[in-house]
Scaffold this active site. Structure first.
Site, PDB file in Angstrom:
ATOM      1  N   ASP A 170       0.864  -1.153   0.030  1.00  0.00           N
ATOM      2  CA  ASP A 170       0.351   0.206  -0.030  1.00  0.00           C
ATOM      3  C   ASP A 170       0.780   1.377   0.124  1.00  0.00           C
ATOM      4  O   ASP A 170       2.151   1.070   0.961  1.00  0.00           O
ATOM      5  CB  ASP A 170      -0.912   0.138   1.248  1.00  0.00           C
ATOM      6  CG  ASP A 170      -1.842   1.070   1.528  1.00  0.00           C
ATOM      7  OD1 ASP A 170      -1.796   1.718   0.274  1.00  0.00           O
ATOM      8  OD2 ASP A 170      -2.678   0.982   1.719  1.00  0.00           O
ATOM      9  N   SER A 171       0.260   2.559  -0.344  1.00  0.00           N
ATOM     10  CA  SER A 171       1.369   3.881  -0.776  1.00  0.00           C
ATOM     11  C   SER A 171       1.702   4.198   0.239  1.00  0.00           C
ATOM     12  O   SER A 171       2.197   5.052   1.136  1.00  0.00           O
ATOM     13  CB  SER A 171       0.664   4.739  -1.593  1.00  0.00           C
ATOM     14  OG  SER A 171      -0.421   4.930  -1.406  1.00  0.00           O
ATOM     15  N   GLY A 172       0.566   4.048   1.258  1.00  0.00           N
ATOM     16  CA  GLY A 172       0.770   4.955   2.930  1.00  0.00           C
ATOM     17  C   GLY A 172      -0.689   5.767   2.539  1.00  0.00           C
ATOM     18  O   GLY A 172      -0.595   6.623   3.312  1.00  0.00           O
ATOM     19  N   GLY A 173      -1.206   6.048   1.348  1.00  0.00           N
ATOM     20  CA  GLY A 173      -1.772   7.330   1.460  1.00  0.00           C
ATOM     21  C   GLY A 173      -2.813   7.509   2.239  1.00  0.00           C
ATOM     22  O   GLY A 173      -3.043   8.459   3.412  1.00  0.00           O
TER      23      GLY A 173
ATOM     24  N   ASP B  91      -2.269   8.542  -2.614  1.00  0.00           N
ATOM     25  CA  ASP B  91      -3.706   9.015  -2.800  1.00  0.00           C
ATOM     26  C   ASP B  91      -3.938   9.805  -1.663  1.00  0.00           C
ATOM     27  O   ASP B  91      -3.532   9.607  -0.196  1.00  0.00           O
ATOM     28  CB  ASP B  91      -4.581   8.321  -3.168  1.00  0.00           C
ATOM     29  CG  ASP B  91      -4.872   7.194  -2.694  1.00  0.00           C
ATOM     30  OD1 ASP B  91      -3.269   7.054  -1.157  1.00  0.00           O
ATOM     31  OD2 ASP B  91      -5.844   6.710  -2.371  1.00  0.00           O
TER      32      ASP B  91
ATOM     33  N   GLN C  36     -10.832   7.145  -6.276  1.00  0.00           N
ATOM     34  CA  GLN C  36     -11.561   8.548  -4.882  1.00  0.00           C
ATOM     35  C   GLN C  36     -12.439   8.553  -5.718  1.00  0.00           C
ATOM     36  O   GLN C  36     -13.128   7.931  -6.534  1.00  0.00           O
ATOM     37  CB  GLN C  36     -10.178   8.959  -3.983  1.00  0.00           C
ATOM     38  CG  GLN C  36      -9.385   7.596  -4.061  1.00  0.00           C
ATOM     39  CD  GLN C  36      -9.609   7.015  -2.121  1.00  0.00           C
ATOM     40  OE1 GLN C  36     -10.609   7.705  -1.767  1.00  0.00           O
ATOM     41  NE2 GLN C  36      -8.511   7.064  -1.698  1.00  0.00           N
TER      42      GLN C  36
ATOM     43  N   GLY D 246     -10.995   4.492  -0.286  1.00  0.00           N
ATOM     44  CA  GLY D 246     -12.301   5.272   0.521  1.00  0.00           C
ATOM     45  C   GLY D 246     -13.489   4.479   0.493  1.00  0.00           C
ATOM     46  O   GLY D 246     -14.236   4.819   1.322  1.00  0.00           O
TER      47      GLY D 246
ATOM     48  N   ASP E  70      -8.304  -6.933   1.154  1.00  0.00           N
ATOM     49  CA  ASP E  70      -6.866  -6.642   2.472  1.00  0.00           C
ATOM     50  C   ASP E  70      -7.387  -6.819   3.264  1.00  0.00           C
ATOM     51  O   ASP E  70      -8.450  -5.882   3.773  1.00  0.00           O
ATOM     52  CB  ASP E  70      -5.495  -6.257   1.592  1.00  0.00           C
ATOM     53  CG  ASP E  70      -5.762  -5.196   2.325  1.00  0.00           C
ATOM     54  OD1 ASP E  70      -5.598  -4.638   2.824  1.00  0.00           O
ATOM     55  OD2 ASP E  70      -6.918  -4.006   1.150  1.00  0.00           O
TER      56      ASP E  70
ATOM     57  N   CYS F 225     -12.611 -27.236   9.460  1.00  0.00           N
ATOM     58  CA  CYS F 225     -10.736 -27.196   9.127  1.00  0.00           C
ATOM     59  C   CYS F 225      -9.778 -27.879   9.763  1.00  0.00           C
ATOM     60  O   CYS F 225     -10.238 -28.265  10.127  1.00  0.00           O
ATOM     61  CB  CYS F 225     -10.961 -25.511   9.983  1.00  0.00           C
ATOM     62  SG  CYS F 225      -9.355 -24.734   9.979  1.00  0.00           S
TER      63      CYS F 225
ATOM     64  N   CYS G 130      -6.571 -27.286   9.238  1.00  0.00           N
ATOM     65  CA  CYS G 130      -5.705 -26.259   9.972  1.00  0.00           C
ATOM     66  C   CYS G 130      -4.612 -27.010  11.553  1.00  0.00           C
ATOM     67  O   CYS G 130      -5.492 -28.197  11.461  1.00  0.00           O
ATOM     68  CB  CYS G 130      -5.953 -24.332  10.436  1.00  0.00           C
ATOM     69  SG  CYS G 130      -6.507 -23.771  11.507  1.00  0.00           S
TER      70      CYS G 130
ATOM     71  N   CYS H 293      -6.555 -26.568  14.359  1.00  0.00           N
ATOM     72  CA  CYS H 293      -8.334 -27.385  14.457  1.00  0.00           C
ATOM     73  C   CYS H 293      -6.891 -28.636  14.371  1.00  0.00           C
ATOM     74  O   CYS H 293      -8.362 -29.512  15.142  1.00  0.00           O
ATOM     75  CB  CYS H 293      -9.083 -27.463  12.621  1.00  0.00           C
ATOM     76  SG  CYS H 293      -9.619 -25.786  13.618  1.00  0.00           S
TER      77      CYS H 293
ATOM     78  N   HIS I 294      -5.266 -19.894  12.479  1.00  0.00           N
ATOM     79  CA  HIS I 294      -6.676 -20.521  12.614  1.00  0.00           C
ATOM     80  C   HIS I 294      -7.587 -19.258  11.684  1.00  0.00           C
ATOM     81  O   HIS I 294      -8.325 -19.873  10.277  1.00  0.00           O
ATOM     82  CB  HIS I 294      -7.446 -20.885  13.656  1.00  0.00           C
ATOM     83  CG  HIS I 294      -9.139 -20.942  13.025  1.00  0.00           C
ATOM     84  ND1 HIS I 294      -9.410 -22.695  12.617  1.00  0.00           N
ATOM     85  CD2 HIS I 294     -10.247 -20.805  12.926  1.00  0.00           C
ATOM     86  CE1 HIS I 294     -11.107 -22.373  11.926  1.00  0.00           C
ATOM     87  NE2 HIS I 294     -11.038 -21.002  12.618  1.00  0.00           N
TER      88      HIS I 294
END
Lengths: 375, 375
Positions: free
Chosen positions: A91-94, A145, A194, A221, A271, A309, A311, A314, A340
């Site tokens: 991510d750009s940090g905007g 952005d 945006q 946004g 994300d 599950c 994992c 579990c 998990h």
């Protein structure tokens, strides 16, 4: 490096695709576990690979502040620094500058802000943010952005949108020059749309960003405090405007139900910090809904978090043991529930990958939510 | 289940042996990572196995308080509860009651104390402590003893020693009855030798404990604040009194240099919290001594913690990355340094296992300490 649309669901806009990057191929729709500071909280890269993560997200803003881009560059890039061999999106940090940083002053040139850690002053331009991400060596990079919160007056949203457009142009140019200068750097650059909750602003922004020609398109946004139906409407509205042949990324979303809604609208990438943040708080996602492991009913519950599950958590540990770990403040508890949860989100995506080519995304979504929301 | 002495070093009292327990065989001298509350702090059972741990220590006092013995019994025992399939030794809680618990009142019958967690009152007898450990199902169990701190007046030390002897007799009887009642329970019971820093008290205690006939012998009341040379003298003195055909356990010891000294004196078993405690503080043990990862020189140090180490941490991560993790308070940092430290201690034991049968323990010890202590 390219995006291939493999199948379009007959009854919805849900899409199955493949995104090829410098560090590997990603099946879409995909979920990116968040490794803000170059580590997905509490988990090792080996555990992420075993859980089936194909790409993670990290954050240029945080890494720029600590340990500093120079350190990661000298380490040979972020993949090597954190020992994660698969794709990374940064991510750009905007978003962080507009939510975390102190005393920020935005002008057309860039943004001045104070670090949220030590108050030190920094000035970042769109060009600088491209350079930082080139140094990090991430596979997918985002332009700087201006992100506004909800609610936001229209004139403010418009100023931020126009600045985002201007910065996108400059980012694209900086990235092209970078690509020419170093043919080995094969970073995909996404454009961010945006415009807050205003359809005309979103439309104008989308039109311009699409015209510039990016490797993928992100809806920014969102997940900034707006009601879910507004987010849904904006996502729907913007997704309809986007070209079919490029990946679409809904930034910072979301919970399982949000992901399912957005996949239905044709979103390919997600994300969110919730699997690890909830994990550290002792809340587990299961096929039958969320479960708060500290609660008394689990004292002598020797079943796994989720019977279905597969994992490590579990397969090896009971709710009673996990409750004991949280009750005694043992770090292994945070680890095991985080692991998990990440596995659960990635498994949701795997189930989506199976449903779409069979044109049964809607049934899958209904079945999943029926069980998940059962009281 | 038995102890076999495989080799006795020609030049020292260092011994190579094998201890067979219900959940597996342990190569001695052995180091037991400490899992006080049913988890070796920050680490998973899988990581412990991969690091080569053959036995871990857990604590009856802590597990009795949380989650309670009943929960673990219902889970099918501690192995199943914590998903650790290999041997477990449980400490009786004697040490904890005399160091952690509040407002304790000892009488010949047992000890009344208040939980250090919630102040709740409890009364434990030697018989009860055997029953608790039977419920936990650990492979090696310890009788309740009275542990004094350093310095301790001789009359106090003598009272505690005599009570330890009395409680040992009662523990032995309770354990025998338990064994008769349940032939599947194959728990080894060790005797603990107390007597503070007084040779005559230690001698008397050793004589009585040996006469009672235990599966192994522990030297208790060390690592309680005494100077190192005193501990060394007492260990030497007591080890000389112990039979050759039973394992010898020096409780709560210690640092690498302490372990080497004690192996030289004929000790077979060790436990200590330092690998994980130091790990969580960012101090790594390496073949060239201790290293504080937060320190500035490691900002751009891209070498592993220890070039000679084959643990997951050293194979995948640099000092610079680990420093970044500690600097940003990321849990993965605590995990990775703890994992390395446990691996380092277990590796020390593996090197000892190689040196003894070649009758070169002294050379190994010298070589190890020369590098380890190099300024």
């Amino acid at each position: 490096m390219s995006f291939t649309l493999l199948h379009q669901d007959e009854n919805t806009n849900a899409r199955l695709g493949k995104l090829i990057t410098a560090h590997g191929t990603i099946d879409t729709p995909c979920f990116m576990p968040v490794g803000t500071q170059g580590t997905v909280k509490t988990l090792s890269p080996q555990e992420l690979e075993e859980a089936g993560a194909e790409i993670i997200l990290s954050n240029a803003y945080h890494l720029f502040l600590r340990p500093g881009t120079e350190v990661i560059k000298k380490a040979g890039g972020l993949h090597k620094f954190m020992s994660w061999p698969k794709p990374i999106l940064t991510d750009s940090g905007g978003y962080q500058i507009f939510s975390l940083a102190l005393l920020r002053k935005v002008n057309d040139q860039g943004v001045e802000f104070q670090s949220h850690i030590d108050g030190q002053k920094h000035f970042l331009t769109p060009e600088e943010v491209i350079r930082i991400q080139a140094d990090l060596g991430s596979d997918i990079i985002m332009p700087l952005d201006e992100c506004v919160h909800y609610p936001c007056a229209k004139d403010q949203a418009e100023i931020a949108m126009r600045r985002t457009l201007d910065w996108a142009t400059r980012s694209k140019l900086a990235h092209s020059l970078k690509l020419e200068a170093d043919s080995k750097k094969q970073q995909l650059l996404f454009g961010i749309i945006q415009g807050a909750t205003y359809e005309d602003l979103r439309k104008e922004c989308a039109k311009e960003i699409i015209a510039m020609g990016f490797d993928g398109f992100a809806i920014g946004g969102v997940s900034v405090g707006e009601p879910k139906n507004l987010r849904y409407n904006i996502t729907h509205f913007v997704a309809e405007l986007l070209p079919q042949d490029k990946p679409r990324y809904l930034m910072g979303v979301g919970l399982p139900e949000d992901i399912l809604e957005a996949v239905e609208l044709g979103i390919d990438m997600f994300d969110c910090v919730v699997p690890t943040r909830y994990g550290r708080n002792g809340t587990a996602f299961t096929s039958e809904g969320k479960l708060t492991i500290r609660n008394a009913p689990y004292v002598e519950d020797f079943s796994p978090l989720d019977k279905e599950c597969s994992c490590y958590t579990c397969k090896n540990f009971s709710r009673a043991y996990l409750r004991h770990l949280f009750n005694t403040e043992e770090i292994l508890g945070l680890r095991l529930v985080s692991l998990h949860n990440v596995h659960f989100f990635l498994d949701l995506m795997r189930q989506i990958h199976q449903a779409i080519p069979q044109d049964r995304f809607l049934e899958f979504k209904r079945e999943f939510l029926d069980r998940y929301n059962k009281p």
